[in-house]
Every structure is written in structure tokens, then in C-alpha cells.
Design an enzyme around this catalytic site. Structure first.
Site, PDB file in Angstrom:
ATOM      1  N   ILE A 203       0.913  -1.171  -0.022  1.00 37.48           N
ATOM      2  CA  ILE A 203      -0.013  -0.107  -0.028  1.00 37.48           C
ATOM      3  C   ILE A 203       0.880   1.230   0.122  1.00 37.48           C
ATOM      4  O   ILE A 203       0.592   2.390  -0.556  1.00 37.48           O
ATOM      5  CB  ILE A 203      -1.075   0.043   1.250  1.00 37.48           C
ATOM      6  CG1 ILE A 203      -2.015   1.173   1.152  1.00 37.48           C
ATOM      7  CG2 ILE A 203      -0.273  -0.122   2.544  1.00 37.48           C
ATOM      8  CD1 ILE A 203      -2.793   0.945  -0.068  1.00 37.48           C
ATOM      9  N   CYS A 204       2.106   1.188   0.683  1.00 34.42           N
ATOM     10  CA  CYS A 204       2.914   2.356   0.624  1.00 34.42           C
ATOM     11  C   CYS A 204       3.387   2.653  -0.751  1.00 34.42           C
ATOM     12  O   CYS A 204       3.435   3.716  -1.007  1.00 34.42           O
ATOM     13  CB  CYS A 204       4.198   2.136   1.671  1.00 34.42           C
ATOM     14  SG  CYS A 204       4.962   0.754   1.228  1.00 34.42           S
ATOM     15  N   THR A 205       3.575   1.666  -1.458  1.00 35.25           N
ATOM     16  CA  THR A 205       4.136   1.851  -2.843  1.00 35.25           C
ATOM     17  C   THR A 205       3.227   2.579  -3.946  1.00 35.25           C
ATOM     18  O   THR A 205       3.357   3.516  -4.310  1.00 35.25           O
ATOM     19  CB  THR A 205       4.561   0.466  -3.433  1.00 35.25           C
ATOM     20  OG1 THR A 205       5.633   0.118  -2.714  1.00 35.25           O
ATOM     21  CG2 THR A 205       5.136   0.756  -4.896  1.00 35.25           C
TER      22      THR A 205
END
Length: 419
Positions: A203-205
Site C-alpha cells: 500500500i505504501c508503494t
């Protein structure tokens, strides 16, 4: 002049080396074959091949269900369609093609989701063949056919209510066929562990540093969609895919990323693996072969799983064992262990993320009382329960009835408070 059914006669008018010991060929079996009512689920890559094979194998009463319309990208492998058919319903177009080419074969199309029909519809068929490309619909179909099975006073399955399910699937150069007898052996739900988990991006990417088109599409289909819609994203609904495509394209442009297309967006949403026409042909032929054997009893049938690996031409079979705690075919009530201080919304999230259940939007009742409903007017009345702790809503050992669109029937779970 060669008789039209000459090749079929060789299989059903005499015993062969793979026939049952007491098998005696008869014209009666040909009549049974012609009259057998068969339901095909899906008119895509597998479904087109299945319909063709059924019609040429002597089946004359076929129904087909498909909710999709024809896209230009389908034409390289779904051979019942041509360019002039683009945007037409797959089920109707496929049915008309078969009936135009195969004299005496009646194919009844149904342009709708499989969930539109109830038990009375499914109970009319002798065998159901699935050529679906998504697990959720296959789980639903499996549970529906099992719900039709009736038992006598001794608890033995009534064979007259048992409708076999032949499930075909293809993934690139690989494919598989399952023969499922409700009440006998494992069901589709028992075999869920065999499916690999879907690819997930960190999700951070996708939120902060997208690096390719897939990251942009994943962000649009998860984050942006969930922020702006209450309904579940459906890769078969054009408006849903169009929304994701447009939002992904906007995001891609802001990060100077290329490659976002409508087709790629649908592929990510539906987790589509590129199809290979030869694999579809082989798997569909195997499905119809099993259907033919079950109807005519001319040969032993698959027990109960076959895998085909096309990149090295390797095929193997084995028997999946029935799970004693299966959600569909087990008689046991599944115990659900959870901390009584947890909130109802945490329980619901647990039900959705559990690898075994894989529920989409569960609604819950307990002892005739509505605890939470996911949709409709009852959601407004019950959503206040979401922030309540479980001990305020349930007692230890109490059962809850869980309803979800991935299952045609309710699931009963026993609440066990973690001491």
C-alpha cells in the site's frame, strides 16, 4: 452415407475396455444423451469450447448463463464470436451460433448473473458445467448445488437430488478439471487451498511512489474506489472499469507513467491471467468428456481432480479428500474464537479477511435478531452496533447466522469468547 452419430455409437452401443463391468450398450443411452438437460455457466474462452463440444457430442438440450458482453479482445480465443458481434451478449450470441450450425440442438441463453436464479431453476438440470473465471461465483455455484441435495431419514443422500458439478479452469498454459458430487467426496470449497493468493502491491508503494501502470490501477481500484463508492468494484461492469481506468490514467499522468489502458485496468481488477486458446480447448474437451461419461455411464469418470500443464505437456490426476470442517459440505458448526471486548466492526473485518471464509460484505443475525445488515434500510438501523463490544451483542457459545453474496445460503458460526 455415414450416420451422424456413428462415432458416438461406438462408445455407447457396446462395452469398451474402460466401461463398467456390467455395462451393456443400448440405444436407450443415446436417447438419454439427447434428452439430458445440461447447464453451462460462462460463454467465454472455456464456455464457447464447452458449448461446441456438447452440441457435437449429441447433447440437444443445453442452457447457458453469462452476464458479459463481447469485447474485441475476446475474438482471438472465443471462436463463436466475430467482429460484428462486439457489444452483444455472449450467452445469446453463442447460443444462436450453435443452433445455426448444429441441427436439432437447442441452446437456451440467459444473459444475467448466476445469482438471479433460485433452487427451482438449478434443480431442473442433470449436470452443471462451469467455465467461470472467478472464484467467488464458483463458490456460490458449489454451495447452491449442495443446498439442493436432500437426505433420507437415516442421513443418506438422496441420489435423485444430487446434481454433479464439473468445474473447468484455465490459467495460461495450465488448466484443471474437477468432478464434484454433492454429498460424496470433496466439494469446491474443500479445494480452496489449491488456489494461489492474488497478487497484492504494498500500500505504501501504490500510495506514495507508484512506479508502473499496475500501481496506478491498483490505487484507483482500491483506495479511490473505496473512498467514493459503497458498492463492491465489479470488473464485469463497464461503468466500474471505466471509472478505475480514468482515475488511474489521471494518476499515471501526474507521475509521468505510461501504459494505463482500459483492458489493463480490467485485467488488474479481475486478476486475469492471459488465456491460451489451446489450453481452453483441452480443458473444455475434458469437461465435456466427463459429462458424456456421467450421462451415458459408458466409462469410469474422474475421481476427482485433473491438472494439465501445457508448457511441458504433463497431466496428472489425484483425489481431493473431503474436509471435515468445510463450510459447505460439513455438518459441523464452525466455532469462531474472538476476544469478547472486540467491537462488532472488528469481527466483520475478521470475517472478510479470513483466508477460509473470504466473505465480501457479511450481514449478521443471531437468534432471530438483526445484528448488522450490510445494505438496504436495515443498515441504517443496525450500524450503531458496529462500535459495540461483542459481549454486548452475543453470549459465549451463541450462534450467529452470517449472510454474504459469495454464498447462496446462510453460514452458521458459533461464537467462542477467548478467555
Amino acid at each position: 452415407m455415414t450416420d451422424r452419430w456413428e462415432d458416438i455409437d461406438k462408445l455407447i452401443l457396446r462395452a469398451g475396455p474402460f466401461a463398467f463391468e456390467d455395462y451393456e450398450g443400448s440405444e436407450d443411452f443415446k436417447n438419454i444423451l439427447h434428452k439430458a438437460k445440461i447447464l453451462v455457466i460462462g460463454a467465454g474462452g472455456l464456455g464457447c469450447e464447452i458449448l461446441k463440444d456438447l452440441a457435437l457430442s449429441g447433447f440437444k438440450d443445453i442452457h447457458v448463463i453469462d452476464l458479459d458482453t463481447i469485447d474485441i479482445s475476446n475474438l482471438n480465443r472465443q471462436f463463436l464470436f466475430t467482429k460484428k458481434d462486439v457489444d452483444k451478449p455472449k450467452a445469446t450470441t453463442a447460443a444462436n451460433f450453435i443452433m445455426d450450425r448444429v441441427e436439432g440442438c437447442k441452446v437456451t441463453p440467459h444473459y444475467c448473473p448466476i445469482q438471479d436464479f433460485d433452487e427451482s431453476f438449478y434443480s431442473q438440470f442433470k449436470i452443471v458445467i462451469s467455465g467461470l473465471d472467478n472464484i467467488e461465483a464458483r463458490r456460490w455455484l458449489n454451495a447452491m448445488l449442495f443446498s439442493l441435495l436432500e437426505f433420507d431419514t437415516d442421513g443418506n443422500p438422496d441420489m435423485s437430488t444430487m446434481i454433479p458439478l464439473i468445474d473447468g479452469g484455465s490459467e495460461g498454459f495450465k488448466g484443471q478439471v474437477r468432478v464434484i458430487f454433492p454429498g460424496f467426496g470433496s466439494c469446491f470449497e474443500c479445494q480452496m487451498d489449491a488456489f494461489p493468493p492474488q497478487q497484492k502491491f504494498p500500500i505504501c508503494t501504490i500510495r506514495n511512489t507508484p512506479r508502473n501502470a499496475d500501481h496506478c490501477i491498483e490505487y484507483a481500484s482500491t483506495v479511490i474506489w473505496q473512498e467514493s463508492h459503497e458498492e463492491k468494484l465489479d470488473g464485469d461492469v463497464h461503468e466500474h472499469v471505466q471509472f478505475v481506468y480514468e482515475k488511474a490514467l489521471e494518476r499515471a499522468k501526474s507521475f509521468n507513467i505510461e501504459g494505463v489502458t482500459y483492458q489493463r485496468s480490467q485485467k488488474i481488477i479481475k486478476n486475469i491471467i492471459p488465456a491460451v486458446a489451446s489450453t481452453n480447448a483441452i480443458i473444455s474437451a475434458a469437461c465435456v468428456n466427463e459429462c458424456f461419461k456421467l450421462v451415458t455411464q459408458c466409462s469410469f469418470y474422474l475421481d476427482n481432480y485433473m491438472m494439465y500443464v501445457g508448457n511441458n505437456l504433463y497431466t496428472y490426476t489425484f483425489k481431493y479428500e473431503r474436509k471435515t470442517d468445510c463450510l459447505v459440505c460439513s455438518s459441523k458448526t464452525l466455532k469462531w474464537k474472538i476476544d469478547k471486548t472486540k467491537k462488532l466492526e472488528e469481527l466483520i473485518e475478521q470475517l472478510k479477511t479470513d483466508e477460509k471464509l473470504q466473505l465480501k460484505g457479511p450481514s449478521i443475525r443471531s437468534e432471530g435478531k438483526s445484528i448488522f445488515f450490510n445494505k438496504g434500510p436495515l443498515r441504517t438501523k443496525t450500524e450503531k452496533n458496529l462500535t459495540k463490544q461483542l459481549h454486548e451483542l452475543f453470549q459465549d457459545g451463541q450462534t450467529m447466522t452470517v449472510m454474504d453474496r459469495s454464498m447462496p445460503n446462510a453460514l452458521v458460526l458459533e461464537i467462542v469468547f477467548d478467555k
